[in-house]
Design an enzyme around this catalytic site. Structure first.
Site, PDB file in Angstrom:
ATOM      1  CE  LYS A  80      -2.324  10.767   3.468  1.00 33.38           C
ATOM      2  NZ  LYS A  80      -2.957   9.913   2.437  1.00 33.38           N
ATOM      3  CG  HIS A 128      -2.001  -0.970   1.213  1.00 32.55           C
ATOM      4  ND1 HIS A 128      -3.238  -0.723   0.662  1.00 32.55           N
ATOM      5  CD2 HIS A 128      -2.029  -2.235   1.666  1.00 32.55           C
ATOM      6  CE1 HIS A 128      -3.991  -1.798   0.798  1.00 32.55           C
ATOM      7  NE2 HIS A 128      -3.281  -2.737   1.400  1.00 32.55           N
ATOM      8  CB  THR A 187      -9.960   5.049  -1.055  1.00 31.02           C
ATOM      9  OG1 THR A 187      -9.406   5.358   0.225  1.00 31.02           O
ATOM     10  CG2 THR A 187      -9.324   3.795  -1.588  1.00 31.02           C
ATOM     11  CE  LYS A 232      -6.189  14.007   0.604  1.00 29.22           C
ATOM     12  NZ  LYS A 232      -6.179  12.849  -0.270  1.00 29.22           N
ATOM     13  NE  ARG A 233      -3.728   9.823  10.442  1.00 24.97           N
ATOM     14  CZ  ARG A 233      -3.494   8.876  11.351  1.00 24.97           C
ATOM     15  NH1 ARG A 233      -4.369   7.906  11.555  1.00 24.97           N
ATOM     16  NH2 ARG A 233      -2.398   8.906  12.081  1.00 24.97           N
ATOM     17  CE  LYS A 248     -13.872   6.103   0.752  1.00 17.65           C
ATOM     18  NZ  LYS A 248     -13.079   6.100   2.001  1.00 17.65           N
TER      19      LYS A 248
HETATM   20  C1  AZC Z   1      -2.746   3.752   2.107  1.00 14.89           C
HETATM   21  C2  AZC Z   1      -2.191   4.578   0.967  1.00 14.89           C
HETATM   22  O1  AZC Z   1      -1.449   5.663   1.460  1.00 14.89           O
HETATM   23  C3  AZC Z   1      -3.336   5.087   0.127  1.00 14.89           C
HETATM   24  O2  AZC Z   1      -2.827   5.774  -0.992  1.00 14.89           O
HETATM   25  C4  AZC Z   1      -4.187   3.921  -0.346  1.00 14.89           C
HETATM   26  O3  AZC Z   1      -5.329   4.385  -1.015  1.00 14.89           O
HETATM   27  C5  AZC Z   1      -4.630   3.085   0.855  1.00 14.89           C
HETATM   28  O4  AZC Z   1      -3.502   2.656   1.593  1.00 14.89           O
HETATM   29  C6  AZC Z   1      -5.406   1.857   0.446  1.00 14.89           C
HETATM   30  O5  AZC Z   1      -4.704   1.103  -0.483  1.00 14.89           O
HETATM   31  N1  AZC Z   1      -1.693   3.224   2.958  1.00 14.89           N
HETATM   32  C7  AZC Z   1      -1.862   3.153   4.291  1.00 14.89           C
HETATM   33  O6  AZC Z   1      -2.883   3.563   4.825  1.00 14.89           O
HETATM   34  N2  AZC Z   1      -0.873   2.604   5.091  1.00 14.89           N
HETATM   35  C8  AZC Z   1       0.257   2.002   4.699  1.00 14.89           C
HETATM   36  C9  AZC Z   1       1.122   1.357   5.708  1.00 14.89           C
HETATM   37  O7  AZC Z   1       0.539   1.983   3.545  1.00 14.89           O
END
Ligand code: AZC
Length: 838
Positions: free
Chosen positions: A570, A373, A672, A564-565, A676
């Site tokens: 970001k 991820h 994601t 988002k976080r 949305k």
């Molecule tokens: C996240 C990614 O930062 C995000 O871009 C992606 O949409 C999401 O996973 C689902 O695939 N990653 C995380 O939240 N955490 C890690 C450890 O990658």
């Protein structure tokens, strides 16, 4: 045949109060539950009692499907997906279950007939925040899609007693409070202590020769912990399938402390219990950074070991031989958090079930697949050997054995390439020695996937390049998706109603059908309806903002949203620089007219991530100055929504005009939230990063506001030497914005407050804000212009929403099923088992 089976059938005939879905039946069940479940007379009932009474009646109506599904899967011995994830960010269950069961309207009507505020009841639910962000929420969307597609599956994870912290804002700074989500009870889960499993830690290993004369190893642990599963039903949309989310809670093994207890060491015994229960106390609040903490590794191994042992229990129950493990189960590793699974599966197969190493390895490899991820190097998990060996001595031996055999293979394929061997080894030996979890995951899996096209390509070129060169056939892309049930039907009932009126039912199952709305994009009547739908959602959010913070925002202004976080990659601070630029221009030219905007931010910062916390302080400080300044003539508002979570996000997406997806190209694996927003008719301003690329292709370049460096350009610029200060010196607007922040204008004259943030931008700027600043500001000007042509904007908004079908998680899950899991739907027909009325 047992007497209970006959009696059971008879009992089913008379259960209207448990199954009926007419308004009358629902009212009846609700009042019964208030009395018999909550144990309260109406005179004493609180809102929460009402919520519980309602939740229980919904749960009752799910149990037929849930029990029927379990029985059907057992009888048919279905191939099953096991989705292993340290995080499941489910969000509130009640509304979603009503939607999926198709009884939302009846229940709403029943509550209103009882004089209760239905929205208020839904709002009583404390959401299970058992995840940090995208990764955990993706797992939740996939569970919804697997159930809706009737794919047999189990979600396996951790039942954290405290989920992601609750964020407050105090004097502009983030503060954290514990999330006591279980305080008032959880009506959606069922504890299954009869399926508790024991998990070992620490100690040492010894070898012995068994009765047959074979050499064996056994693990003699120094600690044992009991894992109790808590099951939550995951109901599919308009189907009888209800799959299971199984989360493990750690407890002390009673017999373990009994002896100490009998020796009179009461406190010693209790201490053991307390320390065992600490294991699943709290979710680590780090998003994409590794904490490297002992307790975290314990959590990972704990839930993985419980889950694998649970799979063996299921095999046994269905009399399937362990040699067929990989035929019964397909295990998906959601990032490397559960990657210890391969070593644990090897241990179980070799040490406990006495399989030959090679056969065990074959089974393991055929059972596992790994999803990556993130490309951020700081997120790649590695564990110091000393820590790993003290906690999991047998697994360290197994990993060494896997590594020896693996490096032999690498050596054969790439002779005399010692640098490659060092890079690919499961053990990092460059300094302090570490176990590399991504390498372990790659070696043990039959398939490795990224989460968007660009990300999957970059994986092959960068962090997993060596593995790609060795195993090209293992790699594939699975672009993320999100569930339209939660993110459209539940979040945006107005939009849902409009779409159904135009194209009929069925589109929430097959989101590609929304394509049919395209022809209405230029229909002025439809545009007017669309506009009213957006405006109503904006008025609602504006009302909440006023109620909560006393800030008036104009619902006719453009809602420009970044939720988002909080992370440097970001680039919430790039957004802030744009706001400061507008602010400064308005201050310098008091007559200036701009498009009125409401900037909305939301997101949590990891508690130890100081720069992210300072970014929040910057945003709130700019808001404090801008929101009260009469010179700006209400053209600019900046709102930071505290405690952004699933519940709050459902109110944000429908009310957004502009979706900020402005990460440095090459850094956001997929995103994601971007999906949305677009599904709810927001237009995107974004870089060519993650799934933005594919969203832009789907909605059309003319309906997307693109800016900024590409991933290739970012890499090239870094390679050639990037000096951010040159951009500052060369751009008067950028210089003005940075100088204004540095002057202390937003910090009561304290020029030093934001210095660390500004210095990082001026002297390092790893995320290239200064390089992208002008392109971003220019693009924002284009956005403002576009918004002023409301007809054109509405057309673009409708086209965005109608072209997002590809980003349904149903499509993602179907791809996983075909390419990776090799599972087919196994529809459940509960009538085969139980009569359901209503
Ligand atoms: C996240 C990614 O930062 C995000 O871009 C992606 O949409 C999401 O996973 C689902 O695939 N990653 C995380 O939240 N955490 C890690 C450890 O990658």
């Amino acid at each position: 045949r047992l007497a209970i089976a006959d009696s059971n059938e008879a009992a089913q005939q008379n259960l209207e109060h448990r199954t009926g879905t007419s308004i009358e039946a629902i009212k009846q069940a609700f009042l019964e539950n208030l009395f018999f479940v909550q144990g309260k007379p109406v005179a004493l009932a609180t809102k929460h009692d009402y919520y519980m009474a309602l939740a229980h009646l919904v749960r009752d109506r799910m149990l037929y499907r849930w029990n029927g599904t379990a029985e059907s899967y057992t009888q048919d011995r279905c191939r099953t997906v096991c989705y292993l994830s340290a995080e499941f960010l489910m969000g509130p269950h009640l509304g979603n279950n009503l939607i999926n069961m198709g009884i939302y309207d009846q229940v709403k009507a029943a509550m209103e007939e009882l004089g209760l505020d239905f929205e208020d009841l839904l709002a009583q639910e404390v959401e299970p925040g058992l995840g940090n962000g995208g990764l955990g929420r993706l797992a939740a969307c996939y569970l919804d899609s697997m159930a809706s597609l009737e794919v047999p599956s189990l979600g396996y994870g951790i039942r954290y007693e405290f989920g992601i912290f609750e964020q407050g804002i105090s004097q502009g700074w983030q503060i954290e409070r514990t999330d006591k989500w279980l305080r008032h009870g959880n009506p959606w889960e069922v504890a299954r202590p009869e399926w508790a499993t024991e998990v070992m830690f620490g100690g040492h290993t010894e070898s012995y020769t068994d009765a047959a004369g074979d050499y064996r190893v056994r693990w003699v642990p120094s600690q044992e912990v009991l894992g109790t599963p808590y099951d939550t039903p995951i109901l599919g949309y308009q189907v009888d399938t209800a799959n299971t989310l199984r989360l493990w809670k750690a407890e002390a093994i009673e017999s373990f402390d009994f002896e100490v207890f009998n020796q009179g060491d009461y406190y010693g015994a209790v201490e053991e219990k307390v320390s065992s229960e600490n294991l699943t106390k709290v979710l680590y609040p780090n998003d994409e950074t590794l904490a490297g903490k002992r307790l975290r590794l314990k959590q990972q191994f704990f839930f993985v070991s419980c889950s694998l042992q649970d799979m063996f229990r299921i095999l046994k129950g269905q009399t399937i031989p362990v040699e067929e493990f990989h035929e019964k189960f397909s295990i998906q590793l959601n990032d490397t958090h559960p990657a210890i699974a391969s070593a644990e599966l090897m241990r179980l197969l070799v040490d406990e079930y006495h399989l030959d190493w090679n056969i065990a390895w074959e089974i393991t490899q055929q059972a596992m697949a790994y999803t990556n991820h993130t490309l951020l190097p700081e997120a790649l998990e590695k564990w110091p050997i000393s820590l790993f060996g003290s906690l999991l001595p047998r697994h360290l031996e197994i990993i060494y054995e896997i590594n020896t055999r693996f490096l032999e293979l690498v050596r054969m394929r790439f002779p005399k390439d010692s640098a490659r061997l060092e890079r690919m080894s499961l053990i990092d030996e460059s300094g302090e020695r570490y176990v590399r979890m991504a390498n372990l995951a790659c070696v043990s899996s039959h398939t490795i996937n990224g989460v968007a096209k660009l990300h999957s390509e970059l994986l092959k070129q960068t962090v997993l390049k060596d593995f790609y060169e060795l195993f090209p056939e293992k790699f594939c892309n699975m672009t993320n998706g999100v569930t339209p049930r939660r993110w459209i039907a539940l979040s945006n009932p107005r939009l849902t109603k409009m779409v159904t009126e135009k194209i009929g039912e069925g589109w929430l199952k097959e989101l590609e059908k929304t394509k049919q709305l395209e022809s209405l994009a230029t229909d002025s009547g439809f545009q007017d309806e669309w506009h009213e739908m957006k405006s109503a959602a904006k008025r609602e959010l504006a009302g909440r903002i006023h109620q909560q913070f006393g800030v008036l925002v104009d619902p006719t202004s453009m809602f420009d949203v970044q939720v988002k976080r909080i992370h440097e990659y970001k680039r919430q601070h790039l957004n802030a620089l744009h706001i400061v630029t507008l602010y400064s221009q308005l201050k310098q030219n008091p007559q200036m007219e701009i498009l009125p905007r409401t900037f909305i931010f939301g997101g949590k910062a990891a508690p130890g991530y100081h720069m992210a916390k300072l970014m929040i302080k910057l945003i709130t400080s700019v808001g404090e100055m801008a929101n009260k300044d009469p010179d700006l003539r209400n053209q600019l508002r900046v709102i930071f929504l505290p405690n952004y979570n699933v519940t709050n996000s459902q109110r944000v997406y429908p009310a957004s005009d502009l979706s900020e997806q402005i990460s440095t190209a090459g850094k956001e694996a997929s995103g994601t939230g971007n999906m949305k927003f677009a599904m709810n008719g927001a237009l995107t301003i974004g870089t060519l990063d993650g799934a933005n690329v594919e969203i832009r292709d789907a909605v059309g370049a003319e309906n997307f506001f693109l800016f900024g460096l590409t991933a290739d350009e970012v890499a090239k610029m870094k390679f050639e030497g990037y000096t951010p200060r040159d951009y500052y010196l060369g751009n008067p607007y950028l210089k003005d914005a940075i100088d204004l922040i540095a002057s202390g204008h937003f910090s009561h004259g304290d020029g030093s407050l934001f210095q660390p943030l500004l210095d990082k931008l001026l002297y390092q700027d790893p995320f290239m804000l200064l390089a992208d600043y002008q392109a971003y500001v220019d693009c924002q000007r284009t956005v403002s212009k576009a918004y002023q042509d409301q007809r054109r904007w509405l057309e673009m908004s409708i086209l965005n929403a109608s072209r997002m079908g590809y980003f349904s998680s149903d499509r993602s899950v179907q791809e996983y099923c075909q390419r990776i899991w090799k599972v087919s739907p196994a529809p459940v027909d509960i009538d085969r088992y139980i009569k359901v009325s209503g």
